[in-house]
Write an enzyme that holds these catalytic residues in place. Sequence first.
Site, mmCIF file in Angstrom:
data_model
loop_
_atom_site.group_PDB
_atom_site.id
_atom_site.type_symbol
_atom_site.label_atom_id
_atom_site.label_comp_id
_atom_site.label_asym_id
_atom_site.label_seq_id
_atom_site.Cartn_x
_atom_site.Cartn_y
_atom_site.Cartn_z
ATOM 1 N N GLY A 271 2.927 46.648 -13.234
ATOM 2 C CA GLY A 271 2.719 45.941 -11.915
ATOM 3 C C GLY A 271 2.216 44.547 -11.950
ATOM 4 N N GLU A 294 1.774 50.940 -23.458
ATOM 5 C CA GLU A 294 2.959 51.525 -23.443
ATOM 6 C C GLU A 294 4.331 50.633 -23.013
ATOM 7 O OE1 GLU A 294 1.521 54.485 -21.224
ATOM 8 O OE2 GLU A 294 1.860 53.341 -19.012
ATOM 9 N N ASN A 384 3.592 56.919 -7.467
ATOM 10 C CA ASN A 384 4.604 57.044 -8.716
ATOM 11 C C ASN A 384 4.207 57.920 -9.623
ATOM 12 O OD1 ASN A 384 5.477 54.565 -7.639
ATOM 13 N ND2 ASN A 384 3.757 53.345 -8.594
#
Length: 505
Positions: A271, A294, A384
């Site tokens: 983000g 990640e 999410n």
Amino acid sequence: NTDRIRSEVFRSKIVTADEAAELIHDGAAIGFSGFVGAGYPKAVPAALAKKAESLHAKGEPFQVRVYTGASTDHALDGILAESDAVSFRTPFSTDGSLRRQINSGHVGYIDTHLSHLAQQVEEGFLDHLDFAVIEISGIDEEGHLIPSTSLGNNKTWLEQADKVILEVNEWQPEALNGVHDVYYSVDVPPHRKPIPLVTAHDRIGRPWLEVDPEKVVGVIETEGGDRNTKFTPLDDVSKAIGDNVVRFFQQEEAAGRLPKGTLLPLQSGIGNVANAVLAGLERAGYKGLECFSEVIQDGMLALIKSGTVSLASATALSLSPDAVDEFRDNIDFYNKHIILRPQEISNNPELIRRIGVVAMNGMVEADIYGNVNSTHVAGTKMINGIGGSGDFARNGYISIFLSPSEAKGGKISAIVPFVSHVDHTEHDTMVVVTEYGFADLRGKTPRQRAEAMIAIAHPDYRDQLRDYFERACARPNAGQTPHILPEALSWHQRFLETGSMRADD
Ligand code: 0RQ
């Protein structure tokens, strides 16, 4: 054009996406490739959606159970959801259509830690996979699968599924060959051994994925780009959050708790706020940092180019269109600085703890004692999912959560008396950062934590928080962690009733 499929055995299995979708039955559990918009299959999901629609028109059922690495793209989650073809989904997902079906209860959803999913399927805690549908960038003469832009859970899905469908995507650069490091000996208890990785830059596996050719029921040739997330330009709030993270790092370096100039391997979430933190590191002049994270997003690529980051280990390369062009034009340079691993390795608690990762993740809200909600609006509506934030926060050397102090134009405070959903408990939260500063919660009692948290709340909400905290402390038998239970969630209730958490609105 089949020059990406260099093994005769696999060439003989080439089919169309529709033919592959025909093999998949109603109720099938499918492990798809895909991690944060990278490396998801481009053809079979559309064929499955078409199949679902035509069967539904005849009054016949057709839905599948969807396992992935993390979020994919509208072209997988979105179109399957819109064709009413999904009965179950796990783990992280960002698609709006699917989110609506999850929150209405139409699709069953389990919010799993990203490092847990592969082992939980292997341990038999979840469905046995009927199919794996995996995107790769090629197949070599020996039948090794050359991975594409994400590894995610692909290794495990290929091992666990009864049948395998491969999508060979020519859009994915062949030069990715060699970037991946697939470790094959994780195993499950009681056979598990230590994973021999001691630095972020170690390579411990093979550059390819393996599959038993007997299980492969179809190979499809595709040519299509990844989702390629767009970023909004940095605003003043996210810039200030980035600068506050840098101030915190400088405090730690001065105190001898982080190595001067090189810090420890960094994890940064997804983000715009995460992107802003990376930009802050560059502005502060850091060089030669390592990341054990990640996802590699645009911000990370820019840092590799400038030398701020010398090595980025992740499970996915998730880039916007501009960054894809930059990456492709300089692929040989970037490949030297990037390692992609399966998510059970990139997010592995043993490794995160051993190498001392500094975890930095976004949040929805935190409470005055440091419990963190990463997933639910007002306690009930999934955004999410927890993603990898729990893997890193619980096991990191330092665990940082970041957020603007307000959301929805100031109608919501990111610091509340009590979180409306708990993803990370106070025990996993060491530092919380907003545009107003950092709250260093280490070594602080709950009451000291509350003082530090109120100090970084938006000024418009500080009096309201202080009033709650002081009245909670003044109660008889206020206890170790003072609360006024009937009022603890009143801010969320007020938001639901009036559209604002502000007491004076
Ligand atoms: O929604 O755009 O509709 O206004 O949430 O918020 O501030 O843009 O921040 O992009 O960093 O996302 C927690 C969702 C934050 C993310 C979350 C609304 C806000 C906006 C996004 P709008 P921002 P970010 C690595 C680690 C869990 C997984 C994780 C996330 C939207 O960081 O998904 O960390 N984390 N993974 O308005 C209601 C609040 C709100 C709120 C923000 N208190 N109440 N809405 N929003 N705070 C990656 C992987 O695991 C793959």
